[in-house]
Design a protein around this motif. Structure first.
Motif, PDB file in Angstrom:
ATOM      1  N   GLU A   1       1.071  -1.288  -0.061  1.00 23.16           N
ATOM      2  CA  GLU A   1       0.039   0.471  -0.507  1.00 23.16           C
ATOM      3  C   GLU A   1       1.028   1.188  -0.067  1.00 23.16           C
ATOM      4  O   GLU A   1       1.459   1.562   1.148  1.00 23.16           O
ATOM      5  N   LEU A   2       0.936   2.093  -0.724  1.00 23.95           N
ATOM      6  CA  LEU A   2       1.459   3.407  -1.267  1.00 23.95           C
ATOM      7  C   LEU A   2       0.787   3.976  -0.352  1.00 23.95           C
ATOM      8  O   LEU A   2       2.128   5.241   0.780  1.00 23.95           O
ATOM      9  N   ALA A   3       0.196   4.361  -0.324  1.00 26.30           N
ATOM     10  CA  ALA A   3      -1.303   5.342   0.256  1.00 26.30           C
ATOM     11  C   ALA A   3      -2.710   5.215   0.666  1.00 26.30           C
ATOM     12  O   ALA A   3      -2.684   4.027   0.020  1.00 26.30           O
TER      13      ALA A   3
ATOM     14  N   ARG B   1       1.425  -0.495  -8.290  1.00 29.70           N
ATOM     15  CA  ARG B   1       1.132  -1.425  -9.552  1.00 29.70           C
ATOM     16  C   ARG B   1       1.261  -2.376  -9.581  1.00 29.70           C
ATOM     17  O   ARG B   1       1.959  -2.797  -9.440  1.00 29.70           O
ATOM     18  N   GLN B   2       0.317  -3.316 -10.311  1.00 31.59           N
ATOM     19  CA  GLN B   2      -0.162  -4.355 -11.233  1.00 31.59           C
ATOM     20  C   GLN B   2       1.178  -4.195 -12.562  1.00 31.59           C
ATOM     21  O   GLN B   2      -0.530  -4.211 -13.189  1.00 31.59           O
ATOM     22  N   PHE B   3       1.735  -4.973 -13.002  1.00 30.57           N
ATOM     23  CA  PHE B   3       1.244  -5.194 -14.692  1.00 30.57           C
ATOM     24  C   PHE B   3       0.921  -6.449 -14.745  1.00 30.57           C
ATOM     25  O   PHE B   3       0.596  -6.965 -14.236  1.00 30.57           O
TER      26      PHE B   3
ATOM     27  N   PRO C   1      -3.843   0.585  -8.083  1.00 26.93           N
ATOM     28  CA  PRO C   1      -5.271  -0.166  -8.659  1.00 26.93           C
ATOM     29  C   PRO C   1      -5.409   0.244  -7.178  1.00 26.93           C
ATOM     30  O   PRO C   1      -4.609   0.625  -6.100  1.00 26.93           O
ATOM     31  N   ILE C   2      -7.063   0.848  -6.971  1.00 27.25           N
ATOM     32  CA  ILE C   2      -7.436   1.363  -5.507  1.00 27.25           C
ATOM     33  C   ILE C   2      -8.401   0.933  -5.104  1.00 27.25           C
ATOM     34  O   ILE C   2      -9.351  -0.137  -6.223  1.00 27.25           O
TER      35      ILE C   2
END
Length: 388
Positions: free
Chosen positions: A361-363, A369-371, A377-378
């Motif tokens: 979780e970046l924030a 990101r999932q390539f 993704p949210i």
């Protein structure tokens, strides 16, 4: 064991201090097989976990657990100071990971000699840091024949799901009303069912696991049936057959061996690709059926049999949607458009699921990101639940 078998067998001591059988059916090949296992390695009860679950849940706090895995690769490397270590690639039906074995580990020598393809039980205290999965106080032992057979079916949850998905595919094919498509689908399942059940839907992006193609096709069939309810003019027999056959070339492009969790490369898959292979397979099955006794009754059917075949081939050829993504032709029929979007939806949904399960979780609510998804993704919005 008869005299011939005894002449070509001998017992020796192999990895993990357990006996192995060296079987030489002919002068060109020697097969190594683990035949005895030990007892639990940690004191007290230890929970079973899959590799995917281990990767999803492990953190800096060690977790006591055991898992079953197949050794895909063992590479001997050196640290910056010149000390040797092993890097094991371990896999099960759900995922894989690399485990470093330092030279002071009690099983370093045995593991360095363990053949690729060996199936093991690994038990210890597992944690995860920025470099991946790490283990403490862990040991491995070989699986016996019965354990290996169970292991290759996948963990219980995966095996149950894939069996349910397979049953849904079989039942959907049995319910096809067009006799040509019914015969074609069921001949495919009869002739290639076992290979189908081992294949993946992709190399890495979605359903990239043993049996993943069955999961992908089954879910697409459910979606196709639902869409046909919303759009009743769609030819449901044709669309369901297109779902079944759209990736049938991946039985060669993304196939797993009978006893392994690593996709094998082969010339047909690499040089042809799954779309041309799928077209060729359907044409071959159709020709075989055309020479059968039941095909004589198809001459008077409407729509004509060859038109049915061409429409099915069009679904296979166009299901990627664009030429730059590998389709030799573009969707030109309602069923072709439906198949393309159903395929894309299921693939993207699987990618999002993978991201929600494993990505950092970046924030708050924003994941790494999932390539090959185009954006981070949210986290999804929970469904509204009215108060009771």
């Amino acid at each position: 064991m008869d005299v011939f078998e005894r002449a070509f067998h001998q017992t020796a001591w192999g990895p993990f201090g357990i006996p192995i059988i060296l079987r030489a059916p002919d002068a060109r090949k020697t097969e190594v097989m683990l035949v005895r296992v030990g007892s639990s390695l940690l004191t007290g009860p230890v929970e079973f976990i899959t590799i995917a679950q281990l990767k999803q849940t492990a953190n800096e706090t060690p977790r006591e657990a055991f898992f079953y895995a197949q050794l895909q690769d063992c590479s001997e490397k050196k640290t910056k100071s010149g000390s040797p270590y092993l890097e094991l690639t371990l896999a099960d039906a759900t995922s894989n990971f690399s485990l470093k074995v330092w030279s002071n580990h009690s099983q370093f020598a045995e593991l360095s000699e363990l053949p690729s393809g060996s199936c093991v039980r690994a038990e210890g205290r597992w944690s995860q840091n920025q470099y991946g999965i790490d283990g403490a106080d862990w040991q491995m032992r070989g699986l016996n024949d019965s354990e290996t057979e169970d292991f290759l079916r996948g963990d219980p949850a995966t095996a149950r799901k894939q069996q349910q998905d397979w049953d849904h595919i079989v039942n959907s094919c049995a319910a096809l009303t067009d006799p040509r498509l019914h015969a074609l689908a069921n001949k495919f399942l009869e002739d290639f069912g076992e290979r189908f059940r081992r294949a993946a839907a992709a190399r890495r992006n979605h359903h990239a696991r043993r049996g993943g193609l069955v999961e992908h096709v089954s879910q697409m069939m459910r979606t196709a049936s639902a869409i046909c309810d919303a759009y009743p003019d769609l030819n449901e027999d044709l669309l369901l057959s297109g779902v079944l056959f759209h990736d049938c070339g991946k039985l060669w492009e993304n196939n797993y061996p009978e006893t392994g969790f690593a996709q094998n490369l082969n010339l047909h898959g690499e040089m042809m690709g799954h779309i041309p292979l799928g077209i060729e397979l359907v044409n071959k099955l159709w020709r075989d059926l055309s020479g059968s006794s039941r095909a004589s009754a198809w001459a008077t059917l409407s729509p004509p049999s060859d038109l049915v075949r061409i429409h099915l081939l069009h679904l296979i050829a166009s299901h990627h949607g664009t030429r730059e993504f590998g389709s030799p032709t573009l969707p030109s029929t309602p069923e072709a458009f439906a198949l393309h979007y159903i395929d894309n939806l299921d693939a993207k949904y699987e990618m999002l699921t993978m991201a929600y399960e494993a990505n950092n979780e970046l924030a708050p609510g924003i994941l790494a990101r999932q390539f090959p998804l185009p954006a981070n993704p949210i986290s999804p919005l929970p469904s509204f639940e009215p108060s009771r």
